[in-house]
Design a protein around this motif. Sequence first.
Motif, short mmCIF file in Angstrom:
data_model
loop_
_atom_site.label_atom_id
_atom_site.label_comp_id
_atom_site.label_asym_id
_atom_site.label_seq_id
_atom_site.Cartn_x
_atom_site.Cartn_y
_atom_site.Cartn_z
N GLY A 41 66.69 28.21 -50.08
CA GLY A 41 65.54 29.10 -49.89
C GLY A 41 64.34 28.31 -49.41
O GLY A 41 63.44 28.85 -48.80
N SER A 42 64.33 27.00 -49.72
CA SER A 42 63.34 26.14 -49.09
C SER A 42 63.68 26.10 -47.60
O SER A 42 64.79 26.42 -47.20
N PHE A 43 62.73 25.69 -46.79
CA PHE A 43 63.01 25.60 -45.36
C PHE A 43 64.11 24.56 -45.12
O PHE A 43 65.03 24.78 -44.37
N ALA B 254 54.05 26.42 -43.81
CA ALA B 254 55.10 27.44 -43.66
C ALA B 254 55.37 27.65 -42.18
O ALA B 254 54.45 27.88 -41.40
N HIS B 255 56.64 27.55 -41.84
CA HIS B 255 57.07 27.80 -40.47
C HIS B 255 57.33 29.30 -40.36
O HIS B 255 58.08 29.85 -41.17
N GLU B 263 57.54 37.15 -45.08
CA GLU B 263 58.63 36.53 -45.84
C GLU B 263 58.50 35.02 -45.92
O GLU B 263 59.06 34.39 -46.81
N ASN B 264 57.81 34.42 -44.97
CA ASN B 264 57.79 32.95 -44.93
C ASN B 264 56.67 32.31 -45.74
O ASN B 264 56.89 31.29 -46.39
N ARG B 267 57.26 31.64 -49.46
CA ARG B 267 58.24 30.60 -49.80
C ARG B 267 57.57 29.34 -50.32
O ARG B 267 58.22 28.52 -50.99
#
Lengths: 345, 345
Positions: A41-43, B254-255, B263-264, B267
């Motif tokens: 769930g992390s990039f 965050a990408h 959604e990003n 995270r």
Amino acid sequence: MSQSISYADAGVSIDNANRAVAKIREYARATFNERTLTEIGSFGGMFSGAFPGMDDPILVASADGVGTKLKLAFETGIHNTVGADLVNHCVNDILVQGARPLFFLDYFATGKLEPDVTAAVVEGMARACKENGCVLLGGETAEMPDFYPPGEYDLAGFIVGVVDKPKVIDGKSIVPGDVVLGIPSNGLQTNGYSLARKLFFEVGGYTVDSYLDELGTTVGEALLATHQSFLPQIGPLLSKNGDKSVAAPIKGLAHITGGGFLENIPRILPDGVTVEINRGTWTELPIFGLMQKLGNVSDQEMFRTFNMGIGMVVICAEASAETMIGQVNCFRIGRTTTGKGVSIV
Amino acid sequence: MSQSISYADAGVSIDNANRAVAKIREYARATFNERTLTEIGSFGGMFSGAFPGMDDPILVASADGVGTKLKLAFETGIHNTVGADLVNHCVNDILVQGARPLFFLDYFATGKLEPDVTAAVVEGMARACKENGCVLLGGETAEMPDFYPPGEYDLAGFIVGVVDKPKVIDGKSIVPGDVVLGIPSNGLQTNGYSLARKLFFEVGGYTVDSYLDELGTTVGEALLATHQSFLPQIGPLLSKNGDKSVAAPIKGLAHITGGGFLENIPRILPDGVTVEINRGTWTELPIFGLMQKLGNVSDQEMFRTFNMGIGMVVICAEASAETMIGQVNCFRIGRTTTGKGVSIV
């Protein structure tokens, strides 16, 4: 223009993806070890890159797919083995250089995400990762409408392992007069399926459910036999390799994948060294003879496409051969000599 | 049964694959550096795993695809940019954790291998790898008859980078009252293409060749705009991150990929912290407004699917904001507050 269009209208369900990811997360977490520093769930997935016991750690990485063996999964509805095929294939591909697996990532792409199918595929991957002591560190699940026919998907895997530089296996010490050993496969492993499917289903007219006496099972089951990892057999020898005092070092390992015997063995041979394989020294699984007969396939083509019952080739010195045969389940299938390429006699 | 069937008859040409691999080898070799210890063609790619300057090296790995952006390549015949999309996407995905790329591997699958198309795709990957200081260490080229329609292929990438543990960026230090900065994107990057294609080609009735004044270019060119790597901008700040004396540390990155803004960003947010984005504080590229109008798409759906002109989000302390804005080309687009999720106001 009053009707509002959403991403789901375009065939992509982020909610469906999130449901699939929840299952993936559960399976993946079961493979985590003390080196894993992240959550799915992390990039990016995080993994310790410290190798305190090694002089000169070398990362070994490989990418692979399952090829048209996937069609067998679609046709039989059995989705929990192709993931294991992929992991074991990748494990073997880095094992040949002496590396043990650290972590694995997958790419799963489909037209319309069916969370249960995705979960079955990932379950197979996670199971094989665990068996190989490899972490399922992450992956990509892509829903691509109009890209794959209903019920189909593609699957790719990426593995990273590590080997200490003095223990790298690279075939450089192979000389004429060495012994070629073959570790048995239990089927086609993960290559040659386009030809196999043509032979069984087009030429032979069989279906996945056809039971064949020669195979002792259905065509579908025989073709879906899971690609085995050779790490359990070879792994115990790796830590000793490169140690000059060891009685039976491995000089070279070749994984018999796409390109069969003829294309894979030369990848590890030094210039001027060839391999002579003695047919009849091992059990060629009945499925290969059956396919050859079905399509009147030449020997050359069989050995260039299939593993012919040998999943991995081990090359060692003559003096080491008996010790090696005592440690690894293998046949003595040939020897090295001077020349070029591979000959089957 | 006198006709002999070969692997090529089943649609797989090992010779064609070998020709493609020769080109791949050439492009890949141009990306090799002093850490690369292997040649393409080995079973696994080898890369030095020693990180002498680091206290506690962490490997960061990610897998990704190009999604249905590939359809634009098929429709325009431009195949040398999707590889760069993939590499840059992967680079950004590990950059958000503070990692610099080490090496990349690809998976390229197609129904019938066209060596020139494969070469163009790999050329794009190799170019982007070089620009990011990343080695194209290997990959898999799979010819899978009946799996992909003629002229189509799928493409996946896998990246491994490294970050020293004290310099990991994980969002944990984010608190309410921090500043949210946005680095501009130059288009859709690599997500939302199924919806974009539906809007332009089905709803709007345009083709890839339609020139639109709002875009100042054709639809095809606008949609194929290459996903940019944010490493050139963020990279110079990474080595200073984690150093308590640095004036403007990055707290979170965050990408903006699949799932868009909504959604990003969550995270990387700690529990109890939310982000309030102020629409109008940055230039929303015209392509987004055009798509929204075409499909009467809701704001919520737009921000859940697309990057809306912000390719990467940077979160830092209020005290660091002006310094950060001086170092990175970005807009101040919002702030963190207490709560859950992301709100666009």
